[in-house]
Scaffold this motif. Structure first.
Motif, PDB file in Angstrom:
ATOM      1  N   TYR A  71       0.829  -1.210   0.000  1.00  0.00           N
ATOM      2  CA  TYR A  71       0.000   0.000   0.000  1.00  0.00           C
ATOM      3  C   TYR A  71       0.863   1.261   0.000  1.00  0.00           C
ATOM      4  O   TYR A  71       0.445   2.290  -0.531  1.00  0.00           O
ATOM      5  N   LEU A  74       1.681   1.654  -3.507  1.00  0.00           N
ATOM      6  CA  LEU A  74       0.513   2.134  -4.230  1.00  0.00           C
ATOM      7  C   LEU A  74       0.368   3.647  -4.104  1.00  0.00           C
ATOM      8  O   LEU A  74       0.099   4.347  -5.087  1.00  0.00           O
ATOM      9  N   LEU A  75       0.530   4.156  -2.878  1.00  0.00           N
ATOM     10  CA  LEU A  75       0.407   5.599  -2.671  1.00  0.00           C
ATOM     11  C   LEU A  75       1.528   6.366  -3.368  1.00  0.00           C
ATOM     12  O   LEU A  75       1.370   7.562  -3.650  1.00  0.00           O
ATOM     13  N   ASN A  77       2.567   5.520  -6.325  1.00  0.00           N
ATOM     14  CA  ASN A  77       2.324   5.386  -7.758  1.00  0.00           C
ATOM     15  C   ASN A  77       1.325   6.454  -8.189  1.00  0.00           C
ATOM     16  O   ASN A  77       0.132   6.355  -7.921  1.00  0.00           O
ATOM     17  N   ASP A  78       1.807   7.478  -8.862  1.00  0.00           N
ATOM     18  CA  ASP A  78       0.939   8.596  -9.250  1.00  0.00           C
ATOM     19  C   ASP A  78      -0.145   8.177 -10.240  1.00  0.00           C
ATOM     20  O   ASP A  78      -1.229   8.767 -10.262  1.00  0.00           O
ATOM     21  N   ILE A  80      -1.901   5.305 -10.348  1.00  0.00           N
ATOM     22  CA  ILE A  80      -3.030   4.670  -9.663  1.00  0.00           C
ATOM     23  C   ILE A  80      -3.778   5.680  -8.808  1.00  0.00           C
ATOM     24  O   ILE A  80      -5.020   5.741  -8.834  1.00  0.00           O
ATOM     25  N   THR A  81      -3.057   6.469  -8.013  1.00  0.00           N
ATOM     26  CA  THR A  81      -3.741   7.438  -7.156  1.00  0.00           C
ATOM     27  C   THR A  81      -4.485   8.485  -7.985  1.00  0.00           C
ATOM     28  O   THR A  81      -5.604   8.883  -7.643  1.00  0.00           O
ATOM     29  N   LEU A  84      -7.758   7.004  -9.349  1.00  0.00           N
ATOM     30  CA  LEU A  84      -8.853   6.953  -8.379  1.00  0.00           C
ATOM     31  C   LEU A  84      -9.607   8.283  -8.346  1.00  0.00           C
ATOM     32  O   LEU A  84     -10.844   8.310  -8.294  1.00  0.00           O
ATOM     33  N   VAL A 238      -9.612   4.249 -12.794  1.00  0.00           N
ATOM     34  CA  VAL A 238      -8.805   3.211 -12.157  1.00  0.00           C
ATOM     35  C   VAL A 238      -8.878   1.884 -12.892  1.00  0.00           C
ATOM     36  O   VAL A 238      -7.889   1.137 -12.935  1.00  0.00           O
ATOM     37  N   GLY A 259      -4.218  -2.024  -5.536  1.00  0.00           N
ATOM     38  CA  GLY A 259      -5.016  -1.140  -6.374  1.00  0.00           C
ATOM     39  C   GLY A 259      -6.341  -1.768  -6.759  1.00  0.00           C
ATOM     40  O   GLY A 259      -7.394  -1.113  -6.728  1.00  0.00           O
ATOM     41  N   SER A 263     -10.087  -0.418  -5.594  1.00  0.00           N
ATOM     42  CA  SER A 263     -11.102  -0.108  -6.593  1.00  0.00           C
ATOM     43  C   SER A 263     -12.358  -0.945  -6.395  1.00  0.00           C
ATOM     44  O   SER A 263     -13.452  -0.530  -6.801  1.00  0.00           O
TER      45      SER A 263
END
Length: 288
Positions: A71, A74-75, A77-78, A80-81, A84, A238, A259, A263
């Motif tokens: 996680y 994930l945060l 990773n521009d 994916i964020t 969202l 997403v 991710g 989602s």
């Protein structure tokens, strides 16, 4: 007056056993349905090396392998964020537009008299059977001409257009069940159509409106086909962003697993939080 005869003991025991068997079957079916979700959740807390070495079920034997590092990745990773946020920017307007326009149109078809009302409603019902795939090419050409192709507004408009037939059908049938005497009494008190709609119809139609909002939210949030065709490839929602991660980074499981779970968990929370209103509204509006 004689008391009613009791059912035989064997019959009562058989009925209880059958009821217990049904409950056990339903519980097992629910657990089986939730198994992929559980697997995805546990996979999102496993390091890629551990997940590639064994399956997600290894956590039951070695819980210490669970980590929150995925996680954190994930945060960081521009793509994916940002996707969202793009999904929220598409889902919220598409849901609100369908609910608002569908409520006005449903009230008009249920209680207002105008020429061709029944024929127009039949056309709306007929649009329910039109598949999305049929409109992809002509709408793409139209959006390209007017400058809406690969824009968030284009995706919102497409979802709104295809969500409105069901919205009108559902809300019209629900509003038509409101007692006519109640509306006439409000009119005698001096209420105009807008005030009648806002003060009487909307409060009574709350379950149907809530169910429509949930249905539209789930459909738009989980959509990939429309977003893949019409959304901006530089700022995708997403579902498309995760698909791009699979295509470009096949072993990027430390981003894909959390991710995908994030989602999925948003629509799950929305559905389970409002499932009673969803079922009540659909059942009341679908059958008159």
């Amino acid at each position: 007056m004689s008391a009613p005869a009791k059912a035989p003991l064997a019959g009562r025991l058989a009925a209880r056993a059958a009821g217990g068997a049904v409950r056990v079957f339903l519980v097992l079916a629910a657990l089986f349905w939730l198994l992929p979700t559980l697997g995805l959740l546990l996979s999102s807390f496993l390091a890629p090396a551990d997940l590639n070495r064994e399956g997600w079920w290894q956590v039951f034997a070695e819980p210490a392998r669970l980590t929150t590092g995925n996680y954190a990745d994930l945060l960081a990773n521009d793509t994916i964020t940002g996707s969202l946020l793009n999904t929220v920017a598409i889902t919220v307007p598409a849901t609100l537009l369908v609910v608002v326009l569908g409520a006005f149109a449903g009230y008009a078809f249920a209680w207002l008299e105008f020429p061709g009302r029944d024929w127009l409603f039949l056309i709306v019902v007929g649009l329910l059977v039109v598949p999305v795939q049929v409109a992809l090419i002509p709408v793409s050409e139209l959006f390209g001409t007017i400058g809406l192709f690969e824009t968030t507004a284009g995706v919102v408009l497409f979802h709104t257009a295809f969500g409105l037939p069901f919205a009108v059908f559902l809300l019209r049938n629900f509003f038509a069940e409101i007692p006519r005497e109640l509306l006439e009494a409000a009119r005698l008190d001096g209420a105009g159509e807008l005030r009648l709609f806002a003060r009487v119809v909307l409060p009574l139609g709350g379950p149907a409106i809530a169910s429509l909002g949930i249905f539209q939210f789930l459909w738009v949030w989980n959509d990939m086909l429309v977003a893949l065709v019409f959304a901006d490839s530089a700022s995708p929602p997403v579902t498309v962003a995760l698909q791009q991660q699979v295509r470009q980074f096949g072993n990027n499981i430390d981003v894909l697993a959390p991710g995908a779970f994030l989602s999925m968990v948003v629509p799950l929370v929305v559905f389970f939080a409002f499932q009673r209103q969803f079922v009540t509204g659909v059942m009341a509006g679908a059958v008159k």
